[in-house]
Structures are given as structure tokens and as C-alpha cells.
Design a protein around this motif. Structure first.
Motif, PDB file in Angstrom:
ATOM      1  N   HIS A  66       0.829  -1.207   0.000  1.00  0.00           N
ATOM      2  CA  HIS A  66       0.000   0.000   0.000  1.00  0.00           C
ATOM      3  C   HIS A  66       0.866   1.261   0.000  1.00  0.00           C
ATOM      4  O   HIS A  66       0.639   2.208  -0.760  1.00  0.00           O
ATOM      5  CB  HIS A  66      -0.893  -0.033   1.238  1.00  0.00           C
ATOM      6  CG  HIS A  66      -2.133   0.788   1.162  1.00  0.00           C
ATOM      7  ND1 HIS A  66      -3.101   0.782   2.144  1.00  0.00           N
ATOM      8  CD2 HIS A  66      -2.597   1.644   0.212  1.00  0.00           C
ATOM      9  CE1 HIS A  66      -4.084   1.586   1.809  1.00  0.00           C
ATOM     10  NE2 HIS A  66      -3.807   2.137   0.647  1.00  0.00           N
ATOM     11  N   HIS A  92      -4.008   9.288   1.556  1.00  0.00           N
ATOM     12  CA  HIS A  92      -3.185   8.240   2.162  1.00  0.00           C
ATOM     13  C   HIS A  92      -2.258   8.773   3.248  1.00  0.00           C
ATOM     14  O   HIS A  92      -1.932   8.055   4.191  1.00  0.00           O
ATOM     15  CB  HIS A  92      -2.390   7.514   1.078  1.00  0.00           C
ATOM     16  CG  HIS A  92      -3.226   6.559   0.282  1.00  0.00           C
ATOM     17  ND1 HIS A  92      -3.936   6.940  -0.828  1.00  0.00           N
ATOM     18  CD2 HIS A  92      -3.497   5.243   0.477  1.00  0.00           C
ATOM     19  CE1 HIS A  92      -4.593   5.887  -1.299  1.00  0.00           C
ATOM     20  NE2 HIS A  92      -4.357   4.849  -0.538  1.00  0.00           N
ATOM     21  N   ASP A 149      -9.788   3.806   4.275  1.00  0.00           N
ATOM     22  CA  ASP A 149      -9.572   3.518   2.854  1.00  0.00           C
ATOM     23  C   ASP A 149     -10.304   2.214   2.544  1.00  0.00           C
ATOM     24  O   ASP A 149      -9.952   1.156   3.069  1.00  0.00           O
ATOM     25  CB  ASP A 149      -8.063   3.373   2.608  1.00  0.00           C
ATOM     26  CG  ASP A 149      -7.708   3.137   1.145  1.00  0.00           C
ATOM     27  OD1 ASP A 149      -8.617   2.880   0.337  1.00  0.00           O
ATOM     28  OD2 ASP A 149      -6.503   3.210   0.834  1.00  0.00           O
ATOM     29  N   HIS A 200      -7.415  -2.570  -2.474  1.00  0.00           N
ATOM     30  CA  HIS A 200      -5.977  -2.737  -2.228  1.00  0.00           C
ATOM     31  C   HIS A 200      -5.635  -2.537  -0.750  1.00  0.00           C
ATOM     32  O   HIS A 200      -4.564  -2.927  -0.302  1.00  0.00           O
ATOM     33  CB  HIS A 200      -5.144  -1.798  -3.122  1.00  0.00           C
ATOM     34  CG  HIS A 200      -5.270  -0.331  -2.827  1.00  0.00           C
ATOM     35  ND1 HIS A 200      -5.530   0.616  -3.777  1.00  0.00           N
ATOM     36  CD2 HIS A 200      -5.144   0.363  -1.668  1.00  0.00           C
ATOM     37  CE1 HIS A 200      -5.551   1.819  -3.233  1.00  0.00           C
ATOM     38  NE2 HIS A 200      -5.317   1.692  -1.945  1.00  0.00           N
TER      39      HIS A 200
HETATM   40 FE   LIG Z   1      -5.249   3.076  -0.589  1.00  0.00          FE
END
Ligand SMILES: [Fe+2]
Length: 283
Positions: A84, A136, A232, A236
Motif C-alpha cells: 500500500h 493516504h 480507505d 488494495h
Molecule cells: Fe489506498
């Protein structure tokens, strides 16, 4: 007082730079320009490309993760964190820096000014990759190693200020966590669920965003609220460990939320300091 004037002048310069960025990018792609106020549309065009043979500078620099990749085990696994952070997040940096290498207006921007200024005329490469970085950086900064006190449904690690704010806006932590969980589960496809601060009402809210959008981007149809912490829910973020069971990932995410950092983000949000949300301490 002088500091406030200087801050306003700096913000105006950033807005002018961003207007030039949107105008140049949209024009180069043959798209209709979004209507802009006269002052913004008169912003000077910047040089667009580095000289031949010159390497473009790395304008947007990815910080180091402030904890080991395994720190959030067993709830969020080390392999997921590694991929990630070093693949997905790094790619957003690569893509945004590639765009900035041919557009010095973008290279001048800071993310805390760019994200609130995104609009429907912003090129997708900027919207998606700048958003991906901003989101992120908040995500990873608000994770921590679980402790014996971690609890996914009634967290006892909350500092008093954020605990009181959650109680005032949602009734109690359990009601908030259910709201956050339901919102995260309700995101169709890729996106985020956020705990946000409304600078007008001073209340907290829970809200989703699609793809790599952020609640700060009011011109994209979002609230304009300041994000304090976000889940998130792109696959992924959890598929290696949790596969298709997003609910299990969300429950595990609550076990590793860094509530002291969320409290710090709450203070920053109240002070209008967006940059500190994404600033990492240097190693
Ligand atoms: Fe992400």
C-alpha cells in the motif's frame, strides 16, 4: 495581524497559481475552460517544461512511514502496508510529479491548498493523484500499533477532546462507530469513509467520498469539511488479508486507529491548519 495578512496574500498567490494550472491543462487537452472570475483567468501562464536534458525536480516528496510495516499486525498485515505504502501511494507521487514536471504551476502548489481548490475543470491526473497522496498521508498517519486497550466498538484510548466531540455529535462512540462502519460499507466500488470537522457548525460528521476525492473539495460537490481520520475502502487496502469481507477489515481498522493523532488533527482542524494533517515528523 501581520501574520494574517501574509497568510491571505500567500493563499491568494496559491489560488492564482492553481487557476493558471487548470487553465493551461484544460486548454492543452482541447477542453472547454470552466468559467473563472476575471482576476483568476488573468493569472500569468507559467513555463511548462524543463529545459532539454534537465531532470524535473521531485516536487512532491513521499515521507517515510513513521512506524514499521508490521506495527498494525495482526489487524492490518505488514504485506498490505508494504504494498500500500511503497507501491500504491508511491505511484500517486510518481504520477503527480510527472504532471508537475511539465507544469510549473502545479509544481508551485502545496497539497493543503490544492485539495480544497479542486473543481470539475481540474485534470483527472491531478485530481486523482493529488487526492491519492493527501488521503493516504492522513490514513497512514492515523494508524498505530494496537494496545491492550484497543477495542473496535468502545474505544477507551480517545483523548478527552475528541471523545467529547464525538459524544456531542453522535451521542456516543458506539453510535459513531456504527455510522462510520455503515458509511464505509456503503461505498460502492473504491472510495473512503471519513470522520470530519465542520468549521462552520464546529460539529463532527461522517461522510463518504468516491475514488480519491476528499471532503475538503467543496467544488466537487463535497461538504468542505476537514477530514480528521478516514477508512480507505479501496480493495488494495484490505484484500490480501480480508479478501471480500470489507466488514472484517473495518472492524480491524478500528483496532489500530491512532486516536491521539486524531485528537491532534481535531485541534489542527479547529485552527484551520490543513498542512499539519499530512505532515510527517522527519526520521
Ligand atoms: Fe489506498
Amino acid at each position: 495581524m501581520m501574520g494574517k495578512i501574509s497568510g491571505s496574500a500567500a493563499l491568494a498567490m496559491r489560488i492564482l497559481a492553481f487557476a493558471a494550472l487548470v487553465a493551461s491543462a484544460a486548454s492543452s487537452q482541447g477542453r472547454a475552460l470552466q468559467a473563472m472570475p476575471p482576476m483568476m483567468s488573468m493569472a500569468p501562464m507559467m513555463s511548462m517544461a524543463p529545459a532539454p536534458g534537465m531532470m524535473a525536480p521531485m516536487t512532491f516528496m513521499q515521507p517515510a512511514l513513521p512506524y514499521p510495516y508490521a506495527a498494525t499486525e495482526p489487524f492490518i498485515d505488514a504485506r498490505t502496508n508494504t504494498i500500500h505504502f511503497t507501491k500504491h501511494l508511491a505511484t500517486y507521487y510518481t504520477n503527480l510529479n510527472t504532471a508537475a514536471s511539465t507544469n510549473s504551476s502545479l509544481a508551485m502548489m502545496k497539497l493543503d491548498a490544492l485539495i480544497p481548490a479542486l473543481n470539475m475543470g481540474t485534470p483527472k491526473v491531478i485530481r486523482n493523484n493529488a487526492g491519492g497522496i493527501f488521503n493516504h498521508l492522513i490514513f497512514f498517519k492515523t494508524l498505530m500499533m494496537p494496545t491492550a486497550m484497543s477495542n473496535s466498538t468502545n474505544n477507551t484510548m480517545l483523548p478527552e477532546d475528541i471523545a467529547k466531540a464525538i459524544d456531542a455529535s453522535f451521542g456516543n462512540f458506539t453510535a459513531f462507530s456504527k455510522n462510520m462502519t455503515d458509511t464505509a460499507l456503503g461505498v460502492f466500488g473504491s472510495g473512503w469513509a471519513w470522520l470530519t470537522y465542520n468549521p462552520k457548525t464546529k460539529a463532527l460528521a461522517v461522510e463518504p467520498t468516491a475514488n480519491q476525492d476528499n471532503p475538503l473539495s467543496s467544488s466537487l460537490g463535497y461538504s468542505g469539511n476537514t477530514p480528521l481520520v478516514g477508512i480507505d475502502v479501496w480493495e488494495h487496502a484490505y484484500y490480501l488479508k480480508h479478501q471480500n469481507v470489507r466488514a472484517a477489515y473495518i472492524k480491524d481498522w478500528f483496532m489500530v486507529v491512532n486516536w491521539p493523532q486524531v485528537s491532534a488533527n481535531y485541534k489542527a482542524a479547529m485552527g484551520g491548519d490543513l498542512n499539519s494533517l499530512i505532515t510527517y515528523a522527519s526520521a
